[in-house]
Design a protein around this motif. Structure first.
Motif, mmCIF file in Angstrom:
data_model
loop_
_atom_site.group_PDB
_atom_site.id
_atom_site.type_symbol
_atom_site.label_atom_id
_atom_site.label_comp_id
_atom_site.label_asym_id
_atom_site.label_seq_id
_atom_site.Cartn_x
_atom_site.Cartn_y
_atom_site.Cartn_z
ATOM 1 N N ARG A 143 0.808 -1.229 0.000
ATOM 2 C CA ARG A 143 0.000 0.000 0.000
ATOM 3 C C ARG A 143 0.840 1.278 0.000
ATOM 4 N N ASN A 144 2.124 1.155 0.306
ATOM 5 C CA ASN A 144 2.980 2.329 0.445
ATOM 6 C C ASN A 144 2.374 3.386 1.363
ATOM 7 N N ILE A 145 1.940 2.924 2.517
ATOM 8 C CA ILE A 145 1.400 3.798 3.548
ATOM 9 C C ILE A 145 2.290 3.662 4.769
ATOM 10 N N GLY A 146 2.815 4.783 5.245
ATOM 11 C CA GLY A 146 3.695 4.751 6.421
ATOM 12 C C GLY A 146 2.876 4.885 7.692
ATOM 13 N N VAL A 147 3.141 4.029 8.680
ATOM 14 C CA VAL A 147 2.387 4.123 9.932
ATOM 15 C C VAL A 147 3.317 4.254 11.129
ATOM 16 N N ALA A 148 2.946 5.115 12.052
ATOM 17 C CA ALA A 148 3.621 5.180 13.346
ATOM 18 C C ALA A 148 2.514 5.179 14.394
ATOM 19 N N PHE A 149 2.335 4.033 15.019
ATOM 20 C CA PHE A 149 1.256 3.878 15.979
ATOM 21 C C PHE A 149 1.768 4.016 17.401
ATOM 22 N N GLU A 150 0.831 4.167 18.312
ATOM 23 C CA GLU A 150 1.128 4.532 19.687
ATOM 24 C C GLU A 150 2.105 3.550 20.350
ATOM 25 N N ASN A 151 1.840 2.268 20.181
ATOM 26 C CA ASN A 151 2.786 1.273 20.698
ATOM 27 C C ASN A 151 3.854 1.076 19.627
ATOM 28 N N TYR A 152 4.974 1.733 19.789
ATOM 29 C CA TYR A 152 5.954 1.928 18.712
ATOM 30 C C TYR A 152 6.287 0.662 17.931
ATOM 31 N N ALA A 153 6.198 -0.512 18.564
ATOM 32 C CA ALA A 153 6.503 -1.761 17.872
ATOM 33 C C ALA A 153 7.864 -1.747 17.192
ATOM 34 N N LEU A 154 8.879 -1.308 17.913
ATOM 35 C CA LEU A 154 10.237 -1.449 17.399
ATOM 36 C C LEU A 154 10.706 -2.863 17.707
ATOM 37 N N TYR A 155 11.624 -3.377 16.910
ATOM 38 C CA TYR A 155 12.131 -4.730 17.146
ATOM 39 C C TYR A 155 13.334 -4.646 18.071
ATOM 40 N N PRO A 156 13.201 -5.160 19.292
ATOM 41 C CA PRO A 156 14.259 -4.968 20.298
ATOM 42 C C PRO A 156 15.628 -5.492 19.894
ATOM 43 N N PRO A 157 15.744 -6.627 19.171
ATOM 44 C CA PRO A 157 17.101 -7.100 18.887
ATOM 45 C C PRO A 157 17.829 -6.262 17.838
ATOM 46 N N LEU A 158 17.080 -5.445 17.093
ATOM 47 C CA LEU A 158 17.705 -4.699 16.003
ATOM 48 C C LEU A 158 18.127 -3.311 16.471
ATOM 49 N N SER A 159 19.178 -2.798 15.856
ATOM 50 C CA SER A 159 19.621 -1.435 16.179
ATOM 51 C C SER A 159 18.616 -0.431 15.612
ATOM 52 N N VAL A 160 18.783 0.807 16.015
ATOM 53 C CA VAL A 160 17.915 1.878 15.506
ATOM 54 C C VAL A 160 17.977 1.930 13.978
ATOM 55 N N SER A 161 19.183 1.879 13.418
ATOM 56 C CA SER A 161 19.268 1.989 11.950
ATOM 57 C C SER A 161 18.629 0.774 11.276
#
Ligand code: ADP
Ligand code: ADP
Length: 227
Positions: free
Chosen positions: A80-98
């Motif tokens: 869909r090429n839609i960017g989402v940033a939702f309240e529960n950030y859902a970052l992947y803990p084992p991965l670095s920021v980059s």
């Protein structure tokens, strides 16, 4: 950038042995290319469900969602090429920021990926923490990483759910200024869910008030907050 048109969008949750929940009951909205719409309304009125359907994270019961001239109904989120940033950030803990930011760019060459991540990190002020992992980050930083991940693919449409929640007043001011700057510079077609009047006033071109699954009121921030 593309415009976004949502017609008669509906969602009914059916759980066995439970009454049906009509979470969204005929939601109509057109967002112009580059416009930022603030979506407000009481808790439980259907804001998150609407965003999830637009993003493709949840199937719509009925209705149409168009990005530019094509319907995205039935397409999986990654198409869909839609960017989402939702309240529960859902970052992947084992991965670095980059690596978290680059997650949506897997299909691209390594050089291009690096360049895009560096560019977005620079815009959002994350350059210094690209090698960190999410665990040690402040909530403000996590929220910015989620935003960076949402825009790194240069999406047609950006969906932000309470992007400034979890921030203290100072961080909120800074991040709000940055968001407005980003929006002016890159001109995303954006829906931003918020309950914060100040946030809506300072960021939104138009405000949509939702109630009980439908759009109740639409206007400029001044019109909506005039009384
Ligand atoms: P808001 O984001 O405005 O707080 P939501 O979209 O989260 O509202 O919820 C709208 C309604 O749908 C609420 O009544 C909520 O309880 C219900 N709802 C949300 N998700 C589900 C689900 N997965 N199953 C059943 N009901 C749900
Ligand atoms: P490419 O990766 O295609 O070579 P560049 O990185 O040189 O492109 O950027 C091309 C244009 O896209 C620039 O004007 C830049 O400001 C803009 N741009 C960069 N990142 C983004 C983004 N996340 N969203 C929208 N536009 C962007």
């Amino acid at each position: 950038m593309s415009d976004l048109a949502i017609r008669d969008l509906r969602k009914t949750y059916r759980t066995k042995g439970r009454p049906e929940v009509h979470a969204v009951r005929g939601f109509d909205l057109e967002v112009d290319s580059g416009e930022l719409v603030g979506l407000l309304g009481p808790s439980g009125c259907g804001k998150s469900t609407t965003l999830r359907m637009i993003a493709g994270l949840e199937d719509a019961t009925s209705g149409d969602i168009r990005v530019g001239s094509s319907s995205v109904v039935g397409l999986p989120p990654q198409r869909r090429n839609i960017g989402v940033a939702f309240e529960n950030y859902a970052l992947y803990p084992p991965l670095s920021v980059s690596e978290n930011i680059a997650f949506g760019l897997r299909a691209r060459g390594k050089g291009d990926r690096k360049k895009r991540v560096a560019d977005v990190a620079h815009r959002i002020g994350l350059t210094d923490i690209l090698d960190a992992t999410p665990v040690g980050l402040s909530s403000g930083q996590k929220q910015r990483v989620a935003l960076a991940r949402a825009i790194v693919r240069r999406p047609d449409v950006l969906l932000l759910d309470e992007p400034l929640s979890h921030l203290d007043a100072g961080q909120r001011d800074t991040t709000r200024r940055e968001l407005r700057h980003l929006q002016q510079e890159l001109g995303y077609t954006t829906i931003l869910v918020t309950h914060d009047q100040e946030e809506a006033l300072s960021l939104a071109d138009r405000v949509v008030v939702m109630n009980d699954g439908v759009v109740q009121q639409v206007g400029t921030p001044d019109e909506i907050y005039d009384d």
